[in-house]
Design a protein around this motif. Sequence first.
Motif, PDB file in Angstrom:
ATOM      1  N   PRO A  74      -0.847 -11.727   2.971  1.00 19.78           N
ATOM      2  CA  PRO A  74       0.357 -12.222   2.285  1.00 19.78           C
ATOM      3  C   PRO A  74       1.008 -13.380   3.031  1.00 19.78           C
ATOM      4  N   SER A  75       1.499 -14.323   2.279  1.00 16.24           N
ATOM      5  CA  SER A  75       2.263 -15.449   2.809  1.00 16.24           C
ATOM      6  C   SER A  75       3.739 -15.226   2.515  1.00 16.24           C
ATOM      7  N   ILE A  76       4.568 -16.121   3.032  1.00 19.17           N
ATOM      8  CA  ILE A  76       5.999 -16.067   2.706  1.00 19.17           C
ATOM      9  C   ILE A  76       6.205 -16.115   1.194  1.00 19.17           C
ATOM     10  N   GLY A  77       5.351 -16.868   0.500  1.00 15.61           N
ATOM     11  CA  GLY A  77       5.452 -16.950  -0.957  1.00 15.61           C
ATOM     12  C   GLY A  77       5.228 -15.615  -1.639  1.00 15.61           C
ATOM     13  N   PRO A  84      -2.933  -5.642 -15.243  1.00 11.83           N
ATOM     14  CA  PRO A  84      -3.190  -4.632 -14.205  1.00 11.83           C
ATOM     15  C   PRO A  84      -3.438  -5.219 -12.814  1.00 11.83           C
ATOM     16  N   ALA A  85      -3.995  -6.426 -12.749  1.00 11.92           N
ATOM     17  CA  ALA A  85      -4.220  -7.033 -11.432  1.00 11.92           C
ATOM     18  C   ALA A  85      -2.903  -7.417 -10.772  1.00 11.92           C
ATOM     19  N   VAL A  86      -1.917  -7.810 -11.586  1.00 10.62           N
ATOM     20  CA  VAL A  86      -0.585  -8.099 -11.040  1.00 10.62           C
ATOM     21  C   VAL A  86       0.056  -6.809 -10.548  1.00 10.62           C
ATOM     22  N   TYR A  87      -0.108  -5.743 -11.322  1.00 13.44           N
ATOM     23  CA  TYR A  87       0.473  -4.463 -10.906  1.00 13.44           C
ATOM     24  C   TYR A  87      -0.160  -3.982  -9.601  1.00 13.44           C
ATOM     25  N   ARG A  88      -1.472  -4.216  -9.448  1.00 12.21           N
ATOM     26  CA  ARG A  88      -2.128  -3.841  -8.198  1.00 12.21           C
ATOM     27  C   ARG A  88      -1.583  -4.650  -7.022  1.00 12.21           C
ATOM     28  N   TRP A  89      -1.287  -5.931  -7.268  1.00 11.48           N
ATOM     29  CA  TRP A  89      -0.691  -6.750  -6.206  1.00 11.48           C
ATOM     30  C   TRP A  89       0.674  -6.198  -5.808  1.00 11.48           C
ATOM     31  N   VAL A  90       1.482  -5.767  -6.789  1.00  7.77           N
ATOM     32  CA  VAL A  90       2.780  -5.165  -6.490  1.00  7.77           C
ATOM     33  C   VAL A  90       2.588  -3.911  -5.637  1.00  7.77           C
ATOM     34  N   GLU A  91       1.626  -3.071  -6.003  1.00  6.08           N
ATOM     35  CA  GLU A  91       1.318  -1.893  -5.190  1.00  6.08           C
ATOM     36  C   GLU A  91       0.880  -2.304  -3.786  1.00  6.08           C
ATOM     37  N   ARG A  92       0.012  -3.296  -3.727  1.00  8.45           N
ATOM     38  CA  ARG A  92      -0.559  -3.765  -2.455  1.00  8.45           C
ATOM     39  C   ARG A  92       0.524  -4.270  -1.515  1.00  8.45           C
ATOM     40  N   MET A  93       1.525  -4.947  -2.074  1.00  5.72           N
ATOM     41  CA  MET A  93       2.605  -5.516  -1.272  1.00  5.72           C
ATOM     42  C   MET A  93       3.542  -4.444  -0.736  1.00  5.72           C
ATOM     43  N   ASN A  94       3.389  -3.220  -1.212  1.00  2.00           N
ATOM     44  CA  ASN A  94       4.220  -2.126  -0.724  1.00  2.00           C
ATOM     45  C   ASN A  94       3.419  -1.129   0.114  1.00  2.00           C
ATOM     46  N   ARG A  95       2.322  -1.609   0.693  1.00  2.00           N
ATOM     47  CA  ARG A  95       1.517  -0.799   1.607  1.00  2.00           C
ATOM     48  C   ARG A  95       1.322  -1.557   2.911  1.00  2.00           C
ATOM     49  N   GLU A  96       1.222  -0.817   3.999  1.00  2.00           N
ATOM     50  CA  GLU A  96       1.015  -1.452   5.294  1.00  2.00           C
ATOM     51  C   GLU A  96      -0.346  -2.121   5.395  1.00  2.00           C
ATOM     52  N   ASP A  97      -1.378  -1.459   4.868  1.00  2.00           N
ATOM     53  CA  ASP A  97      -2.728  -1.990   5.039  1.00  2.00           C
ATOM     54  C   ASP A  97      -3.007  -3.095   4.022  1.00  2.00           C
ATOM     55  N   GLN A  98      -4.174  -3.714   4.144  1.00  2.00           N
ATOM     56  CA  GLN A  98      -4.540  -4.822   3.259  1.00  2.00           C
ATOM     57  C   GLN A  98      -4.717  -4.355   1.826  1.00  2.00           C
ATOM     58  N   ASP A  99      -5.260  -3.156   1.609  1.00  2.00           N
ATOM     59  CA  ASP A  99      -5.378  -2.523   0.293  1.00  2.00           C
ATOM     60  C   ASP A  99      -6.142  -3.391  -0.709  1.00  2.00           C
ATOM     61  N   VAL A 100      -7.421  -3.679  -0.389  1.00  2.00           N
ATOM     62  CA  VAL A 100      -8.237  -4.503  -1.290  1.00  2.00           C
ATOM     63  C   VAL A 100      -9.588  -3.840  -1.591  1.00  2.00           C
ATOM     64  N   PRO A 101      -9.628  -2.566  -1.943  1.00 10.19           N
ATOM     65  CA  PRO A 101     -10.929  -1.903  -2.149  1.00 10.19           C
ATOM     66  C   PRO A 101     -11.724  -2.486  -3.304  1.00 10.19           C
ATOM     67  N   GLU A 102     -11.052  -3.133  -4.282  1.00  8.60           N
ATOM     68  CA  GLU A 102     -11.794  -3.698  -5.413  1.00  8.60           C
ATOM     69  C   GLU A 102     -12.480  -5.012  -5.089  1.00  8.60           C
ATOM     70  N   PHE A 103     -12.212  -5.569  -3.889  1.00 13.83           N
ATOM     71  CA  PHE A 103     -12.880  -6.801  -3.463  1.00 13.83           C
ATOM     72  C   PHE A 103     -13.940  -6.419  -2.421  1.00 13.83           C
ATOM     73  N   ASN A 120     -16.212  -8.245  -0.787  1.00 15.36           N
ATOM     74  CA  ASN A 120     -16.502  -9.166   0.309  1.00 15.36           C
ATOM     75  C   ASN A 120     -15.190  -9.740   0.844  1.00 15.36           C
ATOM     76  N   ALA A 121     -14.279  -8.858   1.161  1.00 12.04           N
ATOM     77  CA  ALA A 121     -12.925  -9.280   1.546  1.00 12.04           C
ATOM     78  C   ALA A 121     -12.930  -9.958   2.906  1.00 12.04           C
ATOM     79  N   GLY A 122     -12.092 -11.007   3.007  1.00 10.80           N
ATOM     80  CA  GLY A 122     -11.829 -11.632   4.292  1.00 10.80           C
ATOM     81  C   GLY A 122     -10.575 -11.040   4.892  1.00 10.80           C
ATOM     82  N   ASN A 123     -10.002 -11.739   5.876  1.00  9.96           N
ATOM     83  CA  ASN A 123      -8.790 -11.206   6.515  1.00  9.96           C
ATOM     84  C   ASN A 123      -7.759 -12.285   6.841  1.00  9.96           C
TER      85      ASN A 123
END
Length: 398
Positions: free
Chosen positions: A191-194, A221-240, A242-245
């Motif tokens: 996540p960025s400041i944006g 649903p992808a936006v809703y997942r981002w909202v969920e993701r932004m409220n978790r400590e971890d990266q939370d990207v199991p659907e990707f 080949n995730a980077g970091n």
Amino acid sequence: MNKPHILYAMPHSLYSGRARSYLMKNRIPFEERSTGHESFKAEVLPKSKLPTIPTLVTAEGEVIRDGAAIIDHFETASGRPCQPPGARQQVISALFDVIGTDGLLRPAMHYRWNFPDDNLAFVRYHFLHSQRDVPEREEKTEAMMNRMRHAAMIFGVTEQSQPIVETLYLEYLDALNAHFEHCPYLLGWRPSIGDFGLLAPMYAHLGRDPYPARLMQQRAPAVYRWVERMNREDQDVPEFFNAGNDFLANDEVPETLIPVLKILAEDFVPETLAAAELIDQDREPNLSEAVIPQRVGQKGFLKHRFRFEQRWVNGQDFRTRLRYALFANVPLNRPDLTPGAFYLALYNELFINGERDVGGGAKVDFYDRNRSTARWATNSATRQQIQVLHAAAHQCGE
């Protein structure tokens, strides 16, 4: 064990979500309390003066008001981990930060207050339980909710504007969903400041209140997942798979963000231009401001500015404020301020609150603050242009 910071916030607060997410994502230990907590009135208000949210009390006892200030406090202390390194990504991050905190207020307020059959019981529960359990609790709850309904109209949500507010929001939601299907965050894998700025309206109002949350879940649903993701400590990207970091390499701005920005520009850019035009109009004499020039002796140039402000402050009653500013320019190498003159520029402004009672049992002093500057300056076309832009930005921030 280190003492945690204390975040005074509310689940239904737009700006609280921004600060809370930043603390979670950066794994900064904190305890969250409501402003109805006894410690807020007894320990925080004497320092902060105003009952605003979010407010953070650091482990060292420092009080920081406002989500942007809370984030900047930790960004400054830790090398700005949420600011992308590249110039293009920094611009995009800053754009989404301001779009989230200012440009999406209309759909946020519309979808909260104009669907009472779905939202009212849920929203009222949170407003009620943010108040201390006192005899006038119900009355205070209704008063606060009515102020927020009125604020929605001030932001431009009217019976006439509702159809266009919905049309633009749904177009934006579709475009943002297309982006988050390919990227877990705005600019890559973190996540960025944006992201934090954009979350402000997308969580508490649009991703949590029953009607807009259901709309987001079903349509984006992808936006809703981002909202969920932004409220978790971890990266939370199991659907990707080949995730980077990190942020995308080579200062890349995803092509999928361009349609999102185009849709937002239809609403936000005209509003910004109108605000700039209004600021320009404020330079002319009007009922809220008067400017009186004065020459003193041979080399003293004074300007007196009197301003009357009418203000809406989050979580408070309607307020007024009086301001008196004194500007003094003293030429050093010429008898006047003609082009090429070097001069000493002095400025002092006094702020006086119009009321002491700001609602919720909180009070402020009549004396608000005093602001002073002193600098060397030169009267050139370049300097004059910079000074005008600074004045406009300062007035926008009030």
